[in-house]
Structures are given as C-alpha cells and as structure tokens.
Write a protein that holds these residues in place. Structure first.
Motif, PDB file in Angstrom:
ATOM      1  N   THR A  90       0.830  -1.192   0.000  1.00  0.00           N
ATOM      2  CA  THR A  90       0.000   0.000   0.000  1.00  0.00           C
ATOM      3  C   THR A  90       0.868   1.247   0.000  1.00  0.00           C
ATOM      4  N   ARG A  91       0.280   2.349  -0.429  1.00  0.00           N
ATOM      5  CA  ARG A  91       1.005   3.624  -0.423  1.00  0.00           C
ATOM      6  C   ARG A  91       1.415   4.002   1.004  1.00  0.00           C
ATOM      7  N   LYS A  92       0.534   3.748   1.946  1.00  0.00           N
ATOM      8  CA  LYS A  92       0.821   4.071   3.345  1.00  0.00           C
ATOM      9  C   LYS A  92       2.043   3.319   3.847  1.00  0.00           C
ATOM     10  N   THR A  93       2.121   2.035   3.519  1.00  0.00           N
ATOM     11  CA  THR A  93       3.251   1.215   3.960  1.00  0.00           C
ATOM     12  C   THR A  93       4.545   1.659   3.296  1.00  0.00           C
ATOM     13  N   ALA A  94       4.492   1.899   1.982  1.00  0.00           N
ATOM     14  CA  ALA A  94       5.687   2.308   1.244  1.00  0.00           C
ATOM     15  C   ALA A  94       6.196   3.655   1.738  1.00  0.00           C
ATOM     16  N   TYR A  95       5.269   4.578   1.994  1.00  0.00           N
ATOM     17  CA  TYR A  95       5.683   5.898   2.469  1.00  0.00           C
ATOM     18  C   TYR A  95       6.254   5.817   3.878  1.00  0.00           C
ATOM     19  N   ALA A  96       5.612   5.046   4.740  1.00  0.00           N
ATOM     20  CA  ALA A  96       6.110   4.895   6.111  1.00  0.00           C
ATOM     21  C   ALA A  96       7.516   4.311   6.112  1.00  0.00           C
ATOM     22  N   GLY A  97       7.769   3.333   5.239  1.00  0.00           N
ATOM     23  CA  GLY A  97       9.110   2.763   5.140  1.00  0.00           C
ATOM     24  C   GLY A  97      10.133   3.789   4.694  1.00  0.00           C
ATOM     25  N   ASN A  98       9.749   4.650   3.754  1.00  0.00           N
ATOM     26  CA  ASN A  98      10.640   5.713   3.297  1.00  0.00           C
ATOM     27  C   ASN A  98      10.964   6.700   4.424  1.00  0.00           C
ATOM     28  N   VAL A  99       9.949   7.075   5.191  1.00  0.00           N
ATOM     29  CA  VAL A  99      10.157   8.027   6.287  1.00  0.00           C
ATOM     30  C   VAL A  99      11.050   7.423   7.365  1.00  0.00           C
ATOM     31  N   ILE A 100      10.806   6.159   7.705  1.00  0.00           N
ATOM     32  CA  ILE A 100      11.645   5.490   8.702  1.00  0.00           C
ATOM     33  C   ILE A 100      13.097   5.445   8.234  1.00  0.00           C
ATOM     34  N   ALA A 101      13.293   5.079   6.958  1.00  0.00           N
ATOM     35  CA  ALA A 101      14.648   5.030   6.409  1.00  0.00           C
ATOM     36  C   ALA A 101      15.306   6.401   6.440  1.00  0.00           C
ATOM     37  N   ALA A 102      14.521   7.453   6.188  1.00  0.00           N
ATOM     38  CA  ALA A 102      15.060   8.820   6.227  1.00  0.00           C
ATOM     39  C   ALA A 102      15.570   9.157   7.624  1.00  0.00           C
ATOM     40  N   PHE A 103      14.774   8.822   8.644  1.00  0.00           N
ATOM     41  CA  PHE A 103      15.183   9.103  10.017  1.00  0.00           C
ATOM     42  C   PHE A 103      16.390   8.265  10.432  1.00  0.00           C
ATOM     43  N   VAL A 104      16.442   7.032   9.945  1.00  0.00           N
ATOM     44  CA  VAL A 104      17.566   6.152  10.288  1.00  0.00           C
ATOM     45  C   VAL A 104      18.870   6.706   9.717  1.00  0.00           C
ATOM     46  N   ILE A 105      18.869   7.082   8.444  1.00  0.00           N
ATOM     47  CA  ILE A 105      20.113   7.538   7.830  1.00  0.00           C
ATOM     48  C   ILE A 105      20.546   8.889   8.394  1.00  0.00           C
ATOM     49  N   THR A 106      19.610   9.791   8.662  1.00  0.00           N
ATOM     50  CA  THR A 106      19.998  11.092   9.215  1.00  0.00           C
ATOM     51  C   THR A 106      20.493  10.951  10.655  1.00  0.00           C
ATOM     52  N   ALA A 107      19.880  10.035  11.414  1.00  0.00           N
ATOM     53  CA  ALA A 107      20.339   9.799  12.785  1.00  0.00           C
ATOM     54  C   ALA A 107      21.736   9.193  12.789  1.00  0.00           C
ATOM     55  N   CYS A 108      21.976   8.215  11.922  1.00  0.00           N
ATOM     56  CA  CYS A 108      23.293   7.573  11.859  1.00  0.00           C
ATOM     57  C   CYS A 108      24.356   8.540  11.354  1.00  0.00           C
ATOM     58  N   LEU A 109      23.993   9.356  10.381  1.00  0.00           N
ATOM     59  CA  LEU A 109      24.940  10.349   9.864  1.00  0.00           C
ATOM     60  C   LEU A 109      25.302  11.360  10.946  1.00  0.00           C
ATOM     61  N   THR A 110      24.290  11.823  11.677  1.00  0.00           N
ATOM     62  CA  THR A 110      24.532  12.760  12.772  1.00  0.00           C
ATOM     63  C   THR A 110      25.404  12.133  13.851  1.00  0.00           C
ATOM     64  N   ALA A 111      25.099  10.888  14.227  1.00  0.00           N
ATOM     65  CA  ALA A 111      25.866  10.203  15.267  1.00  0.00           C
ATOM     66  C   ALA A 111      27.315   9.988  14.849  1.00  0.00           C
ATOM     67  N   THR A 112      27.526   9.605  13.581  1.00  0.00           N
ATOM     68  CA  THR A 112      28.884   9.358  13.105  1.00  0.00           C
ATOM     69  C   THR A 112      29.705  10.641  13.095  1.00  0.00           C
ATOM     70  N   ILE A 113      29.124  11.713  12.582  1.00  0.00           N
ATOM     71  CA  ILE A 113      29.824  13.000  12.553  1.00  0.00           C
ATOM     72  C   ILE A 113      30.133  13.472  13.967  1.00  0.00           C
ATOM     73  N   SER A 114      29.184  13.293  14.878  1.00  0.00           N
ATOM     74  CA  SER A 114      29.387  13.711  16.275  1.00  0.00           C
ATOM     75  C   SER A 114      30.487  12.898  16.949  1.00  0.00           C
ATOM     76  N   MET A 115      30.526  11.582  16.694  1.00  0.00           N
ATOM     77  CA  MET A 115      31.560  10.742  17.308  1.00  0.00           C
ATOM     78  C   MET A 115      32.948  11.072  16.756  1.00  0.00           C
ATOM     79  N   ILE A 116      33.034  11.334  15.468  1.00  0.00           N
ATOM     80  CA  ILE A 116      34.325  11.732  14.886  1.00  0.00           C
ATOM     81  C   ILE A 116      34.790  13.046  15.503  1.00  0.00           C
TER      82      ILE A 116
END
Length: 223
Positions: free
Chosen positions: A80-106
């Motif tokens: 469904t569109r709802k499922t596909a969009y929710a997966g995209n949003v979750i992935a967006a938050f995951v990558i931005t959180a990991c990018l932020t964490a990596t930059i902060s740790m460095i």
C-alpha cells in the motif's frame, strides 16, 4: 509492521552505501585542509562544523533520489502507499540519525586528541539540531520529486519554491552559531535554542504530513 520494516531496511541499506562514500570523501577533504597539505586554514573549525553544510546538501540530494525511485517500485509489488511511504520516512530518520551520530563521534574523538578543538556548545542541542536539519532537508528533497510526479512541471516549480523557503528559514533558525533570522521571524526565536529546536521539529512534522498527502494520489505506472 513487518512490511514497513522491510521497506525501511531495503532503502536504508542503499542510503548507508551512499553515506559511507560521502563520509570517506568529506573526512579526506577535512584531513587535507586541517593539517595544511593544501594552503587553506580552517580557523579552528572542527569536523562537526566543517561537515554540517555538506551533510545538509547530501541529505537533500538523497531525498530527491529517494522520492523518485524508492516509492513506486514497492507499490508495483503490491504494498500500500501508506506502507511504502512509512518505510521511506523510517529510512530517512535512520540515515539522518546515523549520519549525525557518526559526525558527532568523529568530532568527539577530534576534541579528545586535540586541545585546540572544542565541540559546539551546547553539544546536545547542536547534535539534535543537526539531526532535525538533515531530516528536514531529506524530506524537502523527497517533496520536490514527489511534487513533480504528482502535479507535473508546475507542481515541481511550486515545491522547489517551497523547498527554498524551508531551506532559508531553517538555515537561519537551526544554526546554533547564528543569531540572525529572516526579517519575518522574531529575534527571540532565532536566539533561543529551545524554541529553534521546537520550530524545526514542527516543520519536520509538517513536511512528513505534506509528503503523505502528496503520495496519496500520486500516479503510479504499474507496468
């Protein structure tokens, strides 16, 4: 729930590949500049500050790519569109959180090994600001592409103008080191870190809602 998780996992795996290359490139450039191999002086700038602008651009670009290539394929496979969009949003938050964490740790490692380098203060709000900022840029890029797919060229123009407004506003508000804001914003909002974070979080929630509304009637070619 499992479908959303699977969509998010598939998309995040691609994001991580891109983010790995991005981090390698930006670390290399920073090392070259920082230790004087090239005649550019960073004036005490640490890795957090150095990578902030580049990370925002990177988030915007992968948001644009994701909006055009990582939604329709899942609809064609029966989700469904709802499922596909929710997966995209979750992935967006995951990558931005990991990018932020990596930059902060460095940056934290850099602070430990170098007496002349300080972490942005207040550090918690600086890290939270980066996460929100990168997430906003990702969703802004997502909206540019989805706006084009939903409304055509005119729609994309409108969403690009909206993206410019959002980018200018958030660059002024969510920059911890800047007390300047556009003339239509109050000085209190620009100078108060807590209010800036709340404003950014509200803007992010609005973008997620707009993305959901845009994809609800986006035409999808099934073949």
């Amino acid at each position: 729930m499992n479908s959303r998780r699977n969509v998010a996992k598939d998309i995040a795996s691609l994001h991580f590949n891109w983010a790995g290359w991005f981090l390698m490139i930006i670390i290399t450039i920073y090392a070259v500049f920082k230790w004087g191999i090239l005649p550019i002086y960073l004036e005490g700038e640490n890795f957090f500050q150095f990578s902030y602008q580049s990370a925002k651009i990177f988030s915007l670009v992968i948001g644009i790519i994701s909006g055009g290539t990582m939604f329709a394929p899942y609809i064609r496979h029966g989700l469904t569109r709802k499922t596909a969009y929710a997966g995209n949003v979750i992935a967006a938050f995951v990558i931005t959180a990991c990018l932020t964490a990596t930059i902060s740790m460095i940056t934290a490692v850099e602070v430990i090994v170098s007496d002349s380098t300080l972490f942005p203060s207040p550090w918690f709000f600086a890290v939270l600001s980066m996460f929100i900022h990168l997430s906003i840029n990702f969703m802004t890029g997502w909206l540019i592409t989805s706006g084009y797919l939903r409304f055509g060229g005119i729609g994309m123009t409108g969403f690009i103008l909206l993206a410019l407004f959002i980018t200018i506003t958030n660059d002024s508000i969510l920059n911890i080191n800047s007390g300047q804001a556009p003339i239509f914003l109050t000085d209190t909002l620009a100078s108060s870190t807590g209010l800036s974070i709340l404003f950014g979080a509200g803007m992010l929630a609005l973008l997620v809602l707009l993305g959901k509304m845009t994809t609800r009637h986006m035409p999808i070619k099934l073949k």
